[in-house]
Write a protein that holds these residues in place. Sequence first.
Motif, PDB file in Angstrom:
ATOM      1  N   LYS A 225      -5.873  -7.449  10.760  1.00 22.69           N
ATOM      2  CA  LYS A 225      -4.514  -6.942  10.999  1.00 22.69           C
ATOM      3  C   LYS A 225      -3.566  -7.376   9.882  1.00 22.69           C
ATOM      4  CE  LYS A 225      -2.200  -9.170  14.079  1.00 22.69           C
ATOM      5  NZ  LYS A 225      -1.169  -9.842  13.204  1.00 22.69           N
ATOM      6  N   ASN A 226      -3.698  -8.623   9.433  1.00 23.53           N
ATOM      7  CA  ASN A 226      -2.785  -9.141   8.411  1.00 23.53           C
ATOM      8  C   ASN A 226      -3.067  -8.566   7.027  1.00 23.53           C
ATOM      9  OD1 ASN A 226      -1.578 -10.731  10.352  1.00 23.53           O
ATOM     10  ND2 ASN A 226      -2.780 -12.551   9.863  1.00 23.53           N
ATOM     11  N   TYR A 227      -4.362  -8.470   6.680  1.00 21.48           N
ATOM     12  CA  TYR A 227      -4.726  -8.046   5.332  1.00 21.48           C
ATOM     13  C   TYR A 227      -4.794  -6.526   5.182  1.00 21.48           C
ATOM     14  CZ  TYR A 227      -6.004 -12.827   3.903  1.00 21.48           C
ATOM     15  OH  TYR A 227      -5.968 -14.154   3.558  1.00 21.48           O
ATOM     16  N   ARG A 228      -5.223  -5.831   6.211  1.00 21.76           N
ATOM     17  CA  ARG A 228      -5.369  -4.375   6.140  1.00 21.76           C
ATOM     18  C   ARG A 228      -4.650  -3.714   7.320  1.00 21.76           C
ATOM     19  NH1 ARG A 228     -10.117  -3.372   2.967  1.00 21.76           N
ATOM     20  NH2 ARG A 228     -10.069  -4.980   1.355  1.00 21.76           N
ATOM     21  N   PRO A 229      -3.317  -3.846   7.410  1.00 20.61           N
ATOM     22  CA  PRO A 229      -2.590  -3.356   8.595  1.00 20.61           C
ATOM     23  C   PRO A 229      -2.689  -1.852   8.800  1.00 20.61           C
ATOM     24  CG  PRO A 229      -1.056  -3.999   6.874  1.00 20.61           C
ATOM     25  CD  PRO A 229      -2.401  -4.483   6.447  1.00 20.61           C
ATOM     26  N   LEU A 230      -2.697  -1.063   7.726  1.00 11.57           N
ATOM     27  CA  LEU A 230      -2.766   0.388   7.891  1.00 11.57           C
ATOM     28  C   LEU A 230      -4.094   0.798   8.515  1.00 11.57           C
ATOM     29  CD1 LEU A 230      -1.529   3.153   7.563  1.00 11.57           C
ATOM     30  CD2 LEU A 230      -2.400   3.214   5.206  1.00 11.57           C
ATOM     31  N   LYS A 231      -5.167   0.216   8.038  1.00 11.51           N
ATOM     32  CA  LYS A 231      -6.481   0.530   8.586  1.00 11.51           C
ATOM     33  C   LYS A 231      -6.594   0.064  10.033  1.00 11.51           C
ATOM     34  CE  LYS A 231     -11.385   0.221   7.344  1.00 11.51           C
ATOM     35  NZ  LYS A 231     -12.359  -0.324   6.344  1.00 11.51           N
ATOM     36  N   VAL A 236      -6.307   1.715  15.929  1.00 10.03           N
ATOM     37  CA  VAL A 236      -5.662   1.634  17.251  1.00 10.03           C
ATOM     38  C   VAL A 236      -5.039   2.976  17.605  1.00 10.03           C
ATOM     39  CG1 VAL A 236      -3.827   0.533  18.584  1.00 10.03           C
ATOM     40  CG2 VAL A 236      -5.234  -0.840  17.035  1.00 10.03           C
ATOM     41  N   ALA A 237      -4.384   3.620  16.628  1.00  6.40           N
ATOM     42  CA  ALA A 237      -3.757   4.923  16.862  1.00  6.40           C
ATOM     43  C   ALA A 237      -4.812   5.967  17.224  1.00  6.40           C
ATOM     44  CB  ALA A 237      -2.987   5.360  15.621  1.00  6.40           C
ATOM     45  N   LEU A 238      -5.954   5.918  16.547  1.00  5.78           N
ATOM     46  CA  LEU A 238      -7.032   6.869  16.855  1.00  5.78           C
ATOM     47  C   LEU A 238      -7.512   6.708  18.291  1.00  5.78           C
ATOM     48  CD1 LEU A 238      -9.083   9.003  15.945  1.00  5.78           C
ATOM     49  CD2 LEU A 238     -10.541   7.128  15.141  1.00  5.78           C
ATOM     50  N   LEU A 239      -7.686   5.469  18.716  1.00  2.00           N
ATOM     51  CA  LEU A 239      -8.132   5.210  20.089  1.00  2.00           C
ATOM     52  C   LEU A 239      -7.094   5.720  21.100  1.00  2.00           C
ATOM     53  CD1 LEU A 239     -10.127   3.896  22.066  1.00  2.00           C
ATOM     54  CD2 LEU A 239      -8.902   1.736  21.731  1.00  2.00           C
ATOM     55  N   LEU A 240      -5.828   5.414  20.862  1.00  3.12           N
ATOM     56  CA  LEU A 240      -4.774   5.868  21.768  1.00  3.12           C
ATOM     57  C   LEU A 240      -4.678   7.389  21.769  1.00  3.12           C
ATOM     58  CD1 LEU A 240      -2.023   3.256  20.829  1.00  3.12           C
ATOM     59  CD2 LEU A 240      -3.252   3.376  23.006  1.00  3.12           C
ATOM     60  N   GLY A 241      -4.817   8.000  20.597  1.00  4.73           N
ATOM     61  CA  GLY A 241      -4.744   9.459  20.503  1.00  4.73           C
ATOM     62  C   GLY A 241      -5.879  10.131  21.254  1.00  4.73           C
ATOM     63  N   LEU A 242      -7.086   9.564  21.164  1.00  2.00           N
ATOM     64  CA  LEU A 242      -8.224  10.146  21.876  1.00  2.00           C
ATOM     65  C   LEU A 242      -8.024  10.068  23.386  1.00  2.00           C
ATOM     66  CD1 LEU A 242     -11.201   8.795  19.727  1.00  2.00           C
ATOM     67  CD2 LEU A 242     -10.363  11.153  19.855  1.00  2.00           C
ATOM     68  N   VAL A 243      -7.497   8.929  23.863  1.00  2.00           N
ATOM     69  CA  VAL A 243      -7.214   8.799  25.297  1.00  2.00           C
ATOM     70  C   VAL A 243      -6.153   9.811  25.717  1.00  2.00           C
ATOM     71  CG1 VAL A 243      -6.327   7.275  27.106  1.00  2.00           C
ATOM     72  CG2 VAL A 243      -7.870   6.368  25.362  1.00  2.00           C
ATOM     73  N   GLY A 244      -5.101   9.954  24.895  1.00  2.00           N
ATOM     74  CA  GLY A 244      -4.051  10.915  25.207  1.00  2.00           C
ATOM     75  C   GLY A 244      -4.575  12.344  25.254  1.00  2.00           C
ATOM     76  N   SER A 280       1.896   3.427  16.778  1.00  2.00           N
ATOM     77  CA  SER A 280       0.929   2.541  16.140  1.00  2.00           C
ATOM     78  C   SER A 280       0.719   2.913  14.674  1.00  2.00           C
ATOM     79  CB  SER A 280      -0.402   2.589  16.889  1.00  2.00           C
ATOM     80  OG  SER A 280      -1.374   1.765  16.266  1.00  2.00           O
ATOM     81  N   PHE A 281       0.605   4.201  14.407  1.00  2.46           N
ATOM     82  CA  PHE A 281       0.400   4.639  13.029  1.00  2.46           C
ATOM     83  C   PHE A 281       1.621   4.314  12.167  1.00  2.46           C
ATOM     84  CE2 PHE A 281       0.398   7.985   9.703  1.00  2.46           C
ATOM     85  CZ  PHE A 281      -0.780   7.621   9.070  1.00  2.46           C
ATOM     86  N   ALA A 282       2.834   4.525  12.720  1.00  3.46           N
ATOM     87  CA  ALA A 282       4.060   4.200  11.982  1.00  3.46           C
ATOM     88  C   ALA A 282       4.139   2.696  11.708  1.00  3.46           C
ATOM     89  CB  ALA A 282       5.284   4.659  12.770  1.00  3.46           C
ATOM     90  N   THR A 283       3.721   1.886  12.684  1.00  2.00           N
ATOM     91  CA  THR A 283       3.691   0.432  12.491  1.00  2.00           C
ATOM     92  C   THR A 283       2.763   0.060  11.346  1.00  2.00           C
ATOM     93  OG1 THR A 283       4.144   0.059  14.842  1.00  2.00           O
ATOM     94  CG2 THR A 283       3.200  -1.772  13.605  1.00  2.00           C
ATOM     95  N   GLY A 284       1.592   0.715  11.304  1.00  2.00           N
ATOM     96  CA  GLY A 284       0.651   0.457  10.227  1.00  2.00           C
ATOM     97  C   GLY A 284       1.225   0.790   8.865  1.00  2.00           C
ATOM     98  N   LEU A 285       1.949   1.921   8.772  1.00  2.00           N
ATOM     99  CA  LEU A 285       2.559   2.308   7.496  1.00  2.00           C
ATOM    100  C   LEU A 285       3.595   1.284   7.024  1.00  2.00           C
ATOM    101  CD1 LEU A 285       3.090   6.144   8.055  1.00  2.00           C
ATOM    102  CD2 LEU A 285       1.470   5.073   6.474  1.00  2.00           C
TER     103      LEU A 285
END
Length: 312
Positions: A225-231, A236-244, A280-285
Motif C-alpha cells: 500500500k505504501n510503495y505501490r498505492p495505485l496498484k 481494491v477498486a476492481l474487487l468493489l466494482g465486481l461486487v457492485g 478507491s481508484f481516486a485514492t490510489g491516484l
Amino acid sequence: MGSSIAVLIPCYNEAVTIAKVVDDFHRELPEATVYVYDNNSTDDTAEIARAHGAVVRREPRQGKGNVVRQMFRDVEADCYLMVDGDDTYPAEAARGLCQPILEGEADMTVGDRLSNGSYAEENKRAFHGFGNDLVRFMIKAIYGYGFEDVMTGYRAFSRTFVKTFPVLSDGFQIETELSIHAVDRRWRILDVPIEYRDRPEGSESKLSTVSDGAKVILAIASLFKNYRPLKFFSLVALLLGLVGLALGLPVVAEFLRTGLVPRLPTAVLAVAFVFLCGLSFATGLILDNVAKTERKQWELAVYRETERSQRR
C-alpha cells in the motif's frame, strides 16, 4: 585507508551460542568490528559477548526491527554485515557477502539458504519453509522480483543503503521489509548461496510460526500500500466494482425488461459498491502522486549520502 566492516548481531537470550558466533566472525573478518546489540536478554548474552571482544550495546525496545533501526543509526562503516546470534549462519561465508559490497557491485547481498537445499535438510521447525515460499511468491507477484531466500537473517549492505533505509517494522518482519525496500527502490541485489545449520542443542528459536507469519503477511500488504498505492487501490477498486456489478446487473436487466425496480435495497447497495470503487481508484491516484514525490526526495537523500560516503 581501508574500507571498514561492521558485523551487526541483534541478540535476545543467545548465551548458548553468542561466544562461538563472535569468535567465528573475529576469525573470518579480523579487520571488522563486531557489535552485539542486546535486546533485553535475561541470560548472560551481553557479558559473554563482551568477554569475547564484541562491542556490546543495549536496545530496550523489544523486537528485532527496533534493534536494526538503532544499529543502522548508531554504527558507521563502509559495509554492514547483519547476522543472527544463534550460530545458524556460517561465518565462513562472511567474506563472500561483504566483497560485492566493498567492490561496489551490489548494495545488498543476501545469504541464500534455500538454493543448495541446506535449509530444507537442517530446519526442524514446521511450516517455516512453507512460509518462506509464500512470502517469496507474494513479492514475486507484486514486485516482479524473485528472491531465492526472503526471510534469511544473513545479509550485507552498503553504507548508502543503511543510512537511507527507513525502518518501519518493530519485529521479525524486518527481513521482509528489507527485501521489499531493496526491490522497490531498485537497489542492486545479489544472492549468495550459504550453508545453513539448525540451532545447536539448548538454543531455542524466538519465532512463532503463526503469529509472526501473520505479521509478515500484514507487513507485505502494508508495504504494498505504501510503495505501490495505485496498484494496491486499483485492485481494491476492481474487487468493489465486481461486487457492485454482480449486485447491480440483475437489477438493471429487470428494469430494462419491466421498467420497474422492485429490489430497491439491492440497487442502492450496488450503487454504494460502485461509488466505493471510484473512491478507491481516486485514492490510489492521489497517493500515487504522494509516493512519487516521496521517492524523488528519497533519491535526492541517496545522492547526498553517496557523496558523504565517498568523502569518508
